[in-house]
Design a protein around this motif. Sequence first.
Motif, mmCIF file in Angstrom:
data_model
loop_
_atom_site.group_PDB
_atom_site.id
_atom_site.type_symbol
_atom_site.label_atom_id
_atom_site.label_comp_id
_atom_site.label_asym_id
_atom_site.label_seq_id
_atom_site.Cartn_x
_atom_site.Cartn_y
_atom_site.Cartn_z
ATOM 1 N N GLU A 2 -1.554 3.656 -7.096
ATOM 2 C CA GLU A 2 -2.751 3.963 -6.310
ATOM 3 C C GLU A 2 -3.941 3.117 -6.735
ATOM 4 N N ALA A 3 -3.993 2.734 -7.972
ATOM 5 C CA ALA A 3 -5.114 1.908 -8.420
ATOM 6 C C ALA A 3 -5.071 0.512 -7.800
ATOM 7 N N ALA A 4 -3.889 0.024 -7.476
ATOM 8 C CA ALA A 4 -3.746 -1.312 -6.877
ATOM 9 C C ALA A 4 -3.781 -1.290 -5.357
ATOM 10 N N GLN A 5 -3.724 -0.120 -4.754
ATOM 11 C CA GLN A 5 -3.732 -0.024 -3.282
ATOM 12 C C GLN A 5 -5.155 -0.173 -2.758
ATOM 13 N N PHE A 6 -5.330 -1.025 -1.746
ATOM 14 C CA PHE A 6 -6.643 -1.203 -1.096
ATOM 15 C C PHE A 6 -6.696 -0.542 0.281
ATOM 16 N N ASP A 7 -5.539 -0.146 0.800
ATOM 17 C CA ASP A 7 -5.483 0.611 2.060
ATOM 18 C C ASP A 7 -4.412 1.682 1.899
ATOM 19 N N ASN A 27 0.807 -1.215 0.000
ATOM 20 C CA ASN A 27 0.000 0.000 0.000
ATOM 21 C C ASN A 27 0.842 1.267 0.000
ATOM 22 N N THR A 28 2.147 1.133 -0.066
ATOM 23 C CA THR A 28 3.011 2.314 -0.125
ATOM 24 C C THR A 28 3.675 2.461 -1.476
#
Length: 210
Positions: free
Chosen positions: A84-89, A79-80
């Motif tokens: 951003e499209a693949a981040q869930f948190d 998530n870092t």
Amino acid sequence: MSERAERPDKKIDRKQTVRRETSSSRLDQPRELRRRFLSWPGVDAERFGVLSERFARFMGTPAFLLYMTVFVALWLAWNTFMPEAAQFDPRALNYTLLTLILSLQASYAAPLILLAQNRQDDRDRVALEQDRGRDERNLADTEFLTREVASLRLALRDTATRDFVRSELRNLLEEMEERGILGQPTESEQKPRKKKDKPQRSESGTAALG
């Protein structure tokens, strides 16, 4: 007329309440089954306690700490550094989902650990009571054995041993020799008798019988 009609109804209601109170307070009558709108599933307390102990033991192992560290590190890295499209948190929300997961885990882990600790305390209490009873029995046995040994010692003090009898007889012979009651043995008496006298006595005995 309406007041008179209400009075018997009140009496009937009072009688029914008294009957219910007496039936519920009496021990020789079974209780009435009450129907519940929601039926709760039965939970085996022993099985649930065993599972809580296993969970508590697993949380206290280095493997759990290692797995938890790897999980959190992967979560933060994904998530870092991922798009951003693949981040869930996402990091912009300060990892809210991870915070909720960790707080939920802590809220469930604390009561489970306390339950396991209470079960261990109960086992320790039972083991302590058994050890105390065993120690009391051992103490009673040792006290009984010490009393028996003491009574045997007191009884042996009054009995005459072989050495004591020999010493008393020797002292008595010495006193009799000093007073002249018992004469000193001659040389012939001091010599030991030969064993050949026994067959002679047997021959004389057979001659007498013949």
